[in-house]
Design a protein around this motif. Sequence first.
Motif, PDB file in Angstrom:
ATOM      1  N   SER A  36       0.647  -1.156   0.516  1.00 38.42           N
ATOM      2  CA  SER A  36      -0.423   0.203   0.044  1.00 38.42           C
ATOM      3  C   SER A  36       1.198   1.134  -0.062  1.00 38.42           C
ATOM      4  O   SER A  36       0.053   2.712   0.039  1.00 38.42           O
ATOM      5  CB  SER A  36      -0.732   0.313   1.153  1.00 38.42           C
ATOM      6  N   ALA A  37       2.489   1.471  -0.229  1.00 42.57           N
ATOM      7  CA  ALA A  37       3.192   2.642   0.245  1.00 42.57           C
ATOM      8  C   ALA A  37       3.759   2.090  -1.627  1.00 42.57           C
ATOM      9  O   ALA A  37       4.632   1.783  -1.337  1.00 42.57           O
ATOM     10  CB  ALA A  37       4.252   2.344   1.265  1.00 42.57           C
ATOM     11  N   LEU A  38       2.538   3.169  -2.379  1.00 44.04           N
ATOM     12  CA  LEU A  38       2.774   2.673  -3.846  1.00 44.04           C
ATOM     13  C   LEU A  38       3.906   4.314  -3.850  1.00 44.04           C
ATOM     14  O   LEU A  38       4.202   5.347  -3.488  1.00 44.04           O
ATOM     15  CB  LEU A  38       1.533   3.541  -4.258  1.00 44.04           C
ATOM     16  N   SER A  39       5.113   3.795  -4.620  1.00 40.34           N
ATOM     17  CA  SER A  39       6.224   4.314  -4.804  1.00 40.34           C
ATOM     18  C   SER A  39       5.870   5.496  -5.879  1.00 40.34           C
ATOM     19  O   SER A  39       4.762   5.410  -6.696  1.00 40.34           O
ATOM     20  CB  SER A  39       7.749   3.469  -5.005  1.00 40.34           C
ATOM     21  N   GLN A  40       6.576   6.600  -6.061  1.00 39.00           N
ATOM     22  CA  GLN A  40       6.729   7.239  -7.465  1.00 39.00           C
ATOM     23  C   GLN A  40       6.815   6.868  -8.422  1.00 39.00           C
ATOM     24  O   GLN A  40       5.814   6.912  -9.336  1.00 39.00           O
ATOM     25  CB  GLN A  40       7.415   9.190  -7.234  1.00 39.00           C
ATOM     26  N   GLU A  41       7.843   6.042  -8.305  1.00 32.74           N
ATOM     27  CA  GLU A  41       7.875   5.405 -10.023  1.00 32.74           C
ATOM     28  C   GLU A  41       6.806   3.882 -10.504  1.00 32.74           C
ATOM     29  O   GLU A  41       5.976   4.387 -11.649  1.00 32.74           O
ATOM     30  CB  GLU A  41       9.491   4.169 -10.032  1.00 32.74           C
ATOM     31  N   THR A  42       6.374   3.544  -9.260  1.00 34.06           N
ATOM     32  CA  THR A  42       4.249   3.075  -9.494  1.00 34.06           C
ATOM     33  C   THR A  42       3.404   3.632  -9.966  1.00 34.06           C
ATOM     34  O   THR A  42       2.966   3.976 -11.219  1.00 34.06           O
ATOM     35  CB  THR A  42       3.838   2.313  -8.202  1.00 34.06           C
ATOM     36  N   LEU A  43       3.274   4.920  -9.357  1.00 34.21           N
ATOM     37  CA  LEU A  43       2.789   6.052  -9.558  1.00 34.21           C
ATOM     38  C   LEU A  43       2.738   6.484 -10.985  1.00 34.21           C
ATOM     39  O   LEU A  43       1.534   7.021 -12.374  1.00 34.21           O
ATOM     40  CB  LEU A  43       2.612   6.783  -8.734  1.00 34.21           C
ATOM     41  N   THR A  44       4.157   6.678 -11.131  1.00 29.53           N
ATOM     42  CA  THR A  44       4.570   7.073 -12.539  1.00 29.53           C
ATOM     43  C   THR A  44       4.081   6.227 -13.872  1.00 29.53           C
ATOM     44  O   THR A  44       3.618   6.161 -15.007  1.00 29.53           O
ATOM     45  CB  THR A  44       5.725   7.392 -12.631  1.00 29.53           C
ATOM     46  N   LYS A  45       4.779   4.657 -13.514  1.00 26.95           N
ATOM     47  CA  LYS A  45       3.493   4.066 -14.251  1.00 26.95           C
ATOM     48  C   LYS A  45       2.811   3.479 -14.641  1.00 26.95           C
ATOM     49  O   LYS A  45       1.452   3.560 -16.097  1.00 26.95           O
ATOM     50  CB  LYS A  45       4.461   2.440 -13.832  1.00 26.95           C
ATOM     51  N   ILE A  72      -4.127   6.240  -6.188  1.00 28.30           N
ATOM     52  CA  ILE A  72      -3.507   6.377  -7.779  1.00 28.30           C
ATOM     53  C   ILE A  72      -4.798   7.228  -7.791  1.00 28.30           C
ATOM     54  O   ILE A  72      -4.816   7.728  -9.135  1.00 28.30           O
ATOM     55  CB  ILE A  72      -4.844   4.437  -7.776  1.00 28.30           C
ATOM     56  N   THR A  73      -6.299   7.252  -7.086  1.00 29.73           N
ATOM     57  CA  THR A  73      -7.269   7.771  -8.287  1.00 29.73           C
ATOM     58  C   THR A  73      -6.582   9.471  -7.304  1.00 29.73           C
ATOM     59  O   THR A  73      -6.755  10.262  -8.533  1.00 29.73           O
ATOM     60  CB  THR A  73      -8.618   8.098  -7.258  1.00 29.73           C
ATOM     61  N   GLU A  74      -6.146   9.764  -6.942  1.00 30.91           N
ATOM     62  CA  GLU A  74      -5.221  11.205  -6.467  1.00 30.91           C
ATOM     63  C   GLU A  74      -4.373  11.433  -8.135  1.00 30.91           C
ATOM     64  O   GLU A  74      -4.531  12.939  -8.457  1.00 30.91           O
ATOM     65  CB  GLU A  74      -4.875  11.433  -5.537  1.00 30.91           C
ATOM     66  N   VAL A  75      -4.165  10.681  -8.706  1.00 32.47           N
ATOM     67  CA  VAL A  75      -2.968  11.256  -9.368  1.00 32.47           C
ATOM     68  C   VAL A  75      -3.283  10.640 -10.543  1.00 32.47           C
ATOM     69  O   VAL A  75      -2.777  11.085 -12.217  1.00 32.47           O
ATOM     70  CB  VAL A  75      -1.864  10.398  -9.645  1.00 32.47           C
ATOM     71  N   VAL A  76      -4.981   9.364 -11.060  1.00 34.12           N
ATOM     72  CA  VAL A  76      -5.241   9.107 -12.267  1.00 34.12           C
ATOM     73  C   VAL A  76      -6.576   8.948 -12.258  1.00 34.12           C
ATOM     74  O   VAL A  76      -6.915   8.312 -11.788  1.00 34.12           O
ATOM     75  CB  VAL A  76      -4.563   7.915 -12.512  1.00 34.12           C
ATOM     76  N   PRO A  77      -6.854  10.189 -12.147  1.00 31.78           N
ATOM     77  CA  PRO A  77      -8.838  10.123 -11.431  1.00 31.78           C
ATOM     78  C   PRO A  77      -9.664   9.779 -12.618  1.00 31.78           C
ATOM     79  O   PRO A  77     -10.471   9.569 -11.955  1.00 31.78           O
ATOM     80  CB  PRO A  77      -8.992  12.444 -11.958  1.00 31.78           C
ATOM     81  N   THR A  78      -9.241   9.534 -13.684  1.00 27.83           N
ATOM     82  CA  THR A  78      -9.710   8.794 -14.708  1.00 27.83           C
ATOM     83  C   THR A  78      -9.696   7.479 -14.995  1.00 27.83           C
ATOM     84  O   THR A  78     -10.052   6.778 -15.345  1.00 27.83           O
ATOM     85  CB  THR A  78      -9.623   9.524 -16.184  1.00 27.83           C
ATOM     86  N   ALA A  79      -9.214   6.884 -13.916  1.00 27.73           N
ATOM     87  CA  ALA A  79      -9.193   5.236 -13.871  1.00 27.73           C
ATOM     88  C   ALA A  79      -9.959   4.035 -13.222  1.00 27.73           C
ATOM     89  O   ALA A  79     -11.483   5.001 -12.618  1.00 27.73           O
ATOM     90  CB  ALA A  79      -8.154   5.125 -12.456  1.00 27.73           C
ATOM     91  N   LYS A  80     -10.625   3.330 -13.765  1.00 31.40           N
ATOM     92  CA  LYS A  80     -11.805   2.693 -13.857  1.00 31.40           C
ATOM     93  C   LYS A  80     -11.306   1.780 -12.743  1.00 31.40           C
ATOM     94  O   LYS A  80     -10.056   1.266 -11.498  1.00 31.40           O
ATOM     95  CB  LYS A  80     -12.053   1.645 -15.338  1.00 31.40           C
ATOM     96  N   HIS A  81     -12.080   1.725 -12.004  1.00 31.84           N
ATOM     97  CA  HIS A  81     -12.449   0.766 -10.842  1.00 31.84           C
ATOM     98  C   HIS A  81     -12.868  -0.584 -10.923  1.00 31.84           C
ATOM     99  O   HIS A  81     -14.295  -0.458 -11.274  1.00 31.84           O
ATOM    100  CB  HIS A  81     -13.171   1.204  -9.310  1.00 31.84           C
ATOM    101  N   ALA A  82     -12.006  -1.499 -10.434  1.00 29.77           N
ATOM    102  CA  ALA A  82     -13.256  -3.419 -10.213  1.00 29.77           C
ATOM    103  C   ALA A  82     -13.526  -3.628  -8.718  1.00 29.77           C
ATOM    104  O   ALA A  82     -12.405  -3.142  -8.177  1.00 29.77           O
ATOM    105  CB  ALA A  82     -12.337  -4.253 -11.445  1.00 29.77           C
ATOM    106  N   PHE A  83     -14.419  -4.146  -8.686  1.00 37.23           N
ATOM    107  CA  PHE A  83     -14.846  -4.407  -7.115  1.00 37.23           C
ATOM    108  C   PHE A  83     -14.757  -5.701  -6.783  1.00 37.23           C
ATOM    109  O   PHE A  83     -16.111  -6.278  -8.037  1.00 37.23           O
ATOM    110  CB  PHE A  83     -15.637  -3.409  -6.984  1.00 37.23           C
ATOM    111  N   ILE A  84     -14.462  -6.260  -5.952  1.00 35.34           N
ATOM    112  CA  ILE A  84     -15.128  -7.439  -5.440  1.00 35.34           C
ATOM    113  C   ILE A  84     -15.659  -7.139  -3.354  1.00 35.34           C
ATOM    114  O   ILE A  84     -14.934  -6.452  -3.338  1.00 35.34           O
ATOM    115  CB  ILE A  84     -14.216  -8.709  -5.432  1.00 35.34           C
ATOM    116  N   SER A  85     -16.751  -8.266  -2.780  1.00 36.77           N
ATOM    117  CA  SER A  85     -17.050  -7.757  -1.610  1.00 36.77           C
ATOM    118  C   SER A  85     -16.180  -8.325  -1.190  1.00 36.77           C
ATOM    119  O   SER A  85     -15.502  -9.169  -1.597  1.00 36.77           O
ATOM    120  CB  SER A  85     -18.456  -8.385  -1.785  1.00 36.77           C
ATOM    121  N   ARG A  86     -16.328  -8.557   0.031  1.00 34.76           N
ATOM    122  CA  ARG A  86     -15.824  -9.126   0.894  1.00 34.76           C
ATOM    123  C   ARG A  86     -15.570 -10.717   0.550  1.00 34.76           C
ATOM    124  O   ARG A  86     -14.602 -11.354   0.936  1.00 34.76           O
ATOM    125  CB  ARG A  86     -15.344  -8.307   2.337  1.00 34.76           C
TER     126      ARG A  86
END
Length: 192
Positions: A36-45, A72-86
């Motif tokens: 959960s600690a995303l690196s800047q490199e991963t966010l850029t990718k 991710i939403t802060e950096v890429v607000p247009t990203a799509k999201h897929a969800f599964i329930s717990r």
Amino acid sequence: MTKKIRIEEIIVVEGKDDTKRVQQVVDADTIETNGSALSQETLTKIEHAEKIRGVIVFTDPDFSGEKIRKQITEVVPTAKHAFISRKKGEPKRQGNSLGVEHASDETILEALRNVSTPTTDVFQSEIEIEDLIYFGLIAGNNAKKRRESLGEKLNIGYTNGKQLKKRLKMFHIEKEAFKKAMKEILEDENNE
């Protein structure tokens, strides 16, 4: 053997086990956040992937997964999201953590068929805090269970009571769709 469905977007998952599981079900490329600690490199990718092919954020239905989605939403607000329930991400063996890697083929396919895209457009939600209280989504014995059911029906994932109104607005959930989903949830509860 049937041909796997090809997913054009790059799917963002948390780790190798998620990549392996998703690729057993669909033909897709992934980016792994490795925690959960995303690196800047991963966010850029991820940002680059969104520009080239689009991305689908498909993280575990837990606190860490939500933290990753927010980053991710802060950096890429247009990203799509897929969800599964717990419930659909529960491990078969005790001691394993909740996650995408434990979901069935059908659960993964359904999540990827029903992706949601938050928008940055100004959307005036007609759903008020009073509506959430009225339907027992904020307080009461069944509030958590109802929020889980609502998140699954509307394909917006699980949220706590504090974040629910924001999530409904973010995914432009209309009041009629909200009321219809809640009616179905309450009917299901009465039939149990």
